[in-house]
Write a protein that holds these residues in place. Structure first.
Motif, PDB file in Angstrom:
ATOM      1  N   LEU A   1      32.977  37.560  47.351  1.00 55.00           N
ATOM      2  CA  LEU A   1      33.852  38.344  46.485  1.00 55.00           C
ATOM      3  C   LEU A   1      33.103  38.663  45.200  1.00 55.00           C
ATOM      4  CD1 LEU A   1      36.758  39.370  46.332  1.00 55.00           C
ATOM      5  CD2 LEU A   1      37.421  37.156  45.460  1.00 55.00           C
ATOM      6  N   ALA A   2      32.974  39.955  44.889  1.00 51.24           N
ATOM      7  CA  ALA A   2      32.228  40.363  43.694  1.00 51.24           C
ATOM      8  C   ALA A   2      33.065  41.329  42.863  1.00 51.24           C
ATOM      9  CB  ALA A   2      30.916  41.031  44.093  1.00 51.24           C
ATOM     10  N   LYS A   3      32.940  41.216  41.555  1.00 53.59           N
ATOM     11  CA  LYS A   3      33.680  42.071  40.629  1.00 53.59           C
ATOM     12  C   LYS A   3      32.865  43.327  40.321  1.00 53.59           C
ATOM     13  CE  LYS A   3      36.033  42.060  36.205  1.00 53.59           C
ATOM     14  NZ  LYS A   3      36.001  41.589  34.845  1.00 53.59           N
ATOM     15  N   ILE A   4      33.553  44.455  40.282  1.00 55.43           N
ATOM     16  CA  ILE A   4      32.935  45.687  39.796  1.00 55.43           C
ATOM     17  C   ILE A   4      33.776  46.205  38.637  1.00 55.43           C
ATOM     18  CG2 ILE A   4      31.884  46.239  42.014  1.00 55.43           C
ATOM     19  CD1 ILE A   4      33.993  48.471  42.324  1.00 55.43           C
ATOM     20  N   ASP A   5      33.129  46.939  37.744  1.00 56.25           N
ATOM     21  CA  ASP A   5      33.806  47.397  36.529  1.00 56.25           C
ATOM     22  C   ASP A   5      33.709  48.891  36.273  1.00 56.25           C
ATOM     23  OD1 ASP A   5      34.644  44.777  35.455  1.00 56.25           O
ATOM     24  OD2 ASP A   5      32.495  44.416  35.281  1.00 56.25           O
ATOM     25  N   THR A   6      32.723  49.555  36.862  1.00 53.95           N
ATOM     26  CA  THR A   6      32.452  50.937  36.471  1.00 53.95           C
ATOM     27  C   THR A   6      32.519  51.909  37.654  1.00 53.95           C
ATOM     28  OG1 THR A   6      30.062  50.815  36.848  1.00 53.95           O
ATOM     29  CG2 THR A   6      30.866  50.089  34.674  1.00 53.95           C
TER      30      THR A   6
ATOM     31  N   PHE B   1      33.978  48.467  53.265  1.00 52.60           N
ATOM     32  CA  PHE B   1      34.223  47.375  52.327  1.00 52.60           C
ATOM     33  C   PHE B   1      35.668  47.421  51.837  1.00 52.60           C
ATOM     34  CE2 PHE B   1      32.904  50.902  49.681  1.00 52.60           C
ATOM     35  CZ  PHE B   1      33.701  50.822  48.546  1.00 52.60           C
ATOM     36  N   TYR B   2      36.110  46.294  51.315  1.00 55.97           N
ATOM     37  CA  TYR B   2      37.426  46.184  50.687  1.00 55.97           C
ATOM     38  C   TYR B   2      37.282  46.168  49.175  1.00 55.97           C
ATOM     39  CZ  TYR B   2      40.367  44.984  54.712  1.00 55.97           C
ATOM     40  OH  TYR B   2      41.090  45.016  55.867  1.00 55.97           O
ATOM     41  N   LEU B   3      38.317  46.705  48.522  1.00 57.93           N
ATOM     42  CA  LEU B   3      38.418  46.623  47.064  1.00 57.93           C
ATOM     43  C   LEU B   3      39.852  46.234  46.722  1.00 57.93           C
ATOM     44  CD1 LEU B   3      37.126  47.164  44.227  1.00 57.93           C
ATOM     45  CD2 LEU B   3      38.156  49.425  44.378  1.00 57.93           C
ATOM     46  N   LEU B   4      39.984  45.271  45.827  1.00 55.14           N
ATOM     47  CA  LEU B   4      41.290  44.853  45.343  1.00 55.14           C
ATOM     48  C   LEU B   4      41.430  45.246  43.888  1.00 55.14           C
ATOM     49  CD1 LEU B   4      43.922  43.110  45.875  1.00 55.14           C
ATOM     50  CD2 LEU B   4      42.678  41.261  44.726  1.00 55.14           C
ATOM     51  N   LYS B   5      42.494  45.977  43.577  1.00 52.91           N
ATOM     52  CA  LYS B   5      42.870  46.232  42.184  1.00 52.91           C
ATOM     53  C   LYS B   5      43.752  45.069  41.765  1.00 52.91           C
ATOM     54  CE  LYS B   5      42.878  51.281  42.153  1.00 52.91           C
ATOM     55  NZ  LYS B   5      43.715  52.441  41.787  1.00 52.91           N
ATOM     56  N   HIS B   6      43.305  44.330  40.786  1.00 51.78           N
ATOM     57  CA  HIS B   6      43.931  43.066  40.427  1.00 51.78           C
ATOM     58  C   HIS B   6      44.343  43.068  38.958  1.00 51.78           C
ATOM     59  CE1 HIS B   6      44.519  38.792  39.971  1.00 51.78           C
ATOM     60  NE2 HIS B   6      43.430  38.619  39.262  1.00 51.78           N
ATOM     61  N   SER B   7      45.573  42.663  38.697  1.00 49.64           N
ATOM     62  CA  SER B   7      46.053  42.504  37.326  1.00 49.64           C
ATOM     63  C   SER B   7      45.861  41.051  36.908  1.00 49.64           C
ATOM     64  CB  SER B   7      47.530  42.875  37.220  1.00 49.64           C
ATOM     65  OG  SER B   7      48.030  42.487  35.952  1.00 49.64           O
ATOM     66  N   LEU B   8      45.294  40.859  35.743  1.00 47.63           N
ATOM     67  CA  LEU B   8      45.029  39.513  35.238  1.00 47.63           C
ATOM     68  C   LEU B   8      46.281  38.817  34.721  1.00 47.63           C
ATOM     69  CD1 LEU B   8      41.742  40.346  33.314  1.00 47.63           C
ATOM     70  CD2 LEU B   8      41.958  39.313  35.589  1.00 47.63           C
TER      71      LEU B   8
ATOM     72  N   ALA C   1      36.734  33.572  54.600  1.00 41.80           N
ATOM     73  CA  ALA C   1      36.725  33.434  56.058  1.00 41.80           C
ATOM     74  C   ALA C   1      35.942  34.547  56.759  1.00 41.80           C
ATOM     75  CB  ALA C   1      38.159  33.402  56.583  1.00 41.80           C
ATOM     76  N   ASN C   2      35.675  35.633  56.044  1.00 42.48           N
ATOM     77  CA  ASN C   2      35.011  36.812  56.643  1.00 42.48           C
ATOM     78  C   ASN C   2      33.848  37.252  55.763  1.00 42.48           C
ATOM     79  OD1 ASN C   2      37.020  37.655  58.937  1.00 42.48           O
ATOM     80  ND2 ASN C   2      38.273  37.171  57.163  1.00 42.48           N
ATOM     81  N   GLN C   3      32.905  36.375  55.556  1.00 42.44           N
ATOM     82  CA  GLN C   3      31.829  36.648  54.603  1.00 42.44           C
ATOM     83  C   GLN C   3      30.931  37.810  54.999  1.00 42.44           C
ATOM     84  OE1 GLN C   3      29.854  33.142  53.202  1.00 42.44           O
ATOM     85  NE2 GLN C   3      31.782  32.133  52.731  1.00 42.44           N
ATOM     86  N   GLU C   4      31.006  38.242  56.255  1.00 47.92           N
ATOM     87  CA  GLU C   4      30.214  39.391  56.683  1.00 47.92           C
ATOM     88  C   GLU C   4      30.842  40.720  56.231  1.00 47.92           C
ATOM     89  OE1 GLU C   4      33.342  38.835  59.773  1.00 47.92           O
ATOM     90  OE2 GLU C   4      32.113  37.492  58.574  1.00 47.92           O
ATOM     91  N   ILE C   5      32.083  40.673  55.774  1.00 43.75           N
ATOM     92  CA  ILE C   5      32.774  41.882  55.303  1.00 43.75           C
ATOM     93  C   ILE C   5      32.657  41.942  53.781  1.00 43.75           C
ATOM     94  CG2 ILE C   5      34.963  43.127  55.185  1.00 43.75           C
ATOM     95  CD1 ILE C   5      35.793  41.575  57.755  1.00 43.75           C
ATOM     96  N   PRO C   6      32.045  42.985  53.243  1.00 41.45           N
ATOM     97  CA  PRO C   6      31.931  43.085  51.783  1.00 41.45           C
ATOM     98  C   PRO C   6      33.303  43.220  51.122  1.00 41.45           C
ATOM     99  CG  PRO C   6      30.421  44.614  52.880  1.00 41.45           C
ATOM    100  CD  PRO C   6      31.354  44.083  53.924  1.00 41.45           C
ATOM    101  N   THR C   7      33.548  42.378  50.128  1.00 40.08           N
ATOM    102  CA  THR C   7      34.823  42.392  49.405  1.00 40.08           C
ATOM    103  C   THR C   7      34.553  42.424  47.907  1.00 40.08           C
ATOM    104  OG1 THR C   7      34.899  39.981  49.613  1.00 40.08           O
ATOM    105  CG2 THR C   7      36.214  41.240  51.181  1.00 40.08           C
ATOM    106  N   TYR C   8      35.234  43.342  47.242  1.00 39.37           N
ATOM    107  CA  TYR C   8      35.065  43.537  45.802  1.00 39.37           C
ATOM    108  C   TYR C   8      36.437  43.592  45.153  1.00 39.37           C
ATOM    109  CZ  TYR C   8      30.439  44.807  47.365  1.00 39.37           C
ATOM    110  OH  TYR C   8      29.203  44.767  47.940  1.00 39.37           O
ATOM    111  N   TYR C   9      36.453  43.408  43.859  1.00 41.44           N
ATOM    112  CA  TYR C   9      37.698  43.556  43.123  1.00 41.44           C
ATOM    113  C   TYR C   9      37.405  44.120  41.748  1.00 41.44           C
ATOM    114  CZ  TYR C   9      36.795  39.403  40.248  1.00 41.44           C
ATOM    115  OH  TYR C   9      36.256  38.513  39.358  1.00 41.44           O
ATOM    116  N   LEU C  10      38.442  44.680  41.146  1.00 44.27           N
ATOM    117  CA  LEU C  10      38.370  45.101  39.754  1.00 44.27           C
ATOM    118  C   LEU C  10      39.598  44.562  39.055  1.00 44.27           C
ATOM    119  CD1 LEU C  10      40.528  47.604  39.016  1.00 44.27           C
ATOM    120  CD2 LEU C  10      38.967  48.861  40.468  1.00 44.27           C
ATOM    121  N   ALA C  11      39.434  44.227  37.800  1.00 41.58           N
ATOM    122  CA  ALA C  11      40.559  43.810  36.963  1.00 41.58           C
ATOM    123  C   ALA C  11      41.047  45.062  36.238  1.00 41.58           C
ATOM    124  CB  ALA C  11      40.128  42.735  35.974  1.00 41.58           C
ATOM    125  N   VAL C  12      42.292  45.460  36.500  1.00 40.87           N
ATOM    126  CA  VAL C  12      42.765  46.721  35.945  1.00 40.87           C
ATOM    127  C   VAL C  12      42.724  46.742  34.419  1.00 40.87           C
ATOM    128  CG1 VAL C  12      44.128  47.434  37.932  1.00 40.87           C
ATOM    129  CG2 VAL C  12      45.188  46.043  36.189  1.00 40.87           C
TER     130      VAL C  12
END
Length: 109
Positions: A2-7, A21-28, A46-57
């Motif tokens: 799980l990695a955070k992106i900002d831009t 890949f997946y992206l989650l829009k997440h509220s802090l 559980a699915n480390q082969e699937i790239p997963t990212y999130y951003l903090a809105v």
């Protein structure tokens, strides 16, 4: 992983380099978002082969807005989006973000 992106640039780089890949829009500050983040994290672990990212809105409003506009997906938070081949193939929000729904969407992509 799980990695955070900002831009917008980071997102554009993902669109070019990652096929799916997946992206989650997440509220802090939202407890529902916290629960969705925990489910997303469980899926990612559980699915480390699937790239997963999130951003903090709160930290990445321009990116969050850009994704909503570019892919014509009404912004919600929390919101999980599955991207594949340059398109948003699936999205879910709030309590619909579960380890199971993420796994099922990936299989159906």
């Amino acid at each position: 992983m799980l990695a955070k992106i900002d831009t917008i640039q980071q997102f554009d780089d993902l669109m070019k380099s990652k096929g799916t890949f997946y992206l989650l829009k997440h509220s802090l500050t939202c407890p529902i978002s916290h629960a969705a983040y925990k489910e997303y994290e469980k899926f990612s672990d559980a699915n480390q082969e699937i790239p997963t990212y999130y951003l903090a809105v709160q930290d990445s409003r321009p990116l969050s807005s850009e994704i909503a506009e570019r892919f014509e997906i009404k912004h919600e938070s929390p919101q999980a989006i599955l991207f594949s081949e340059g398109m948003a193939r699936w999205n879910a929000s709030h309590w619909k973000i579960t380890n199971r729904s993420l796994a099922d969407a990936f299989v159906e992509k």
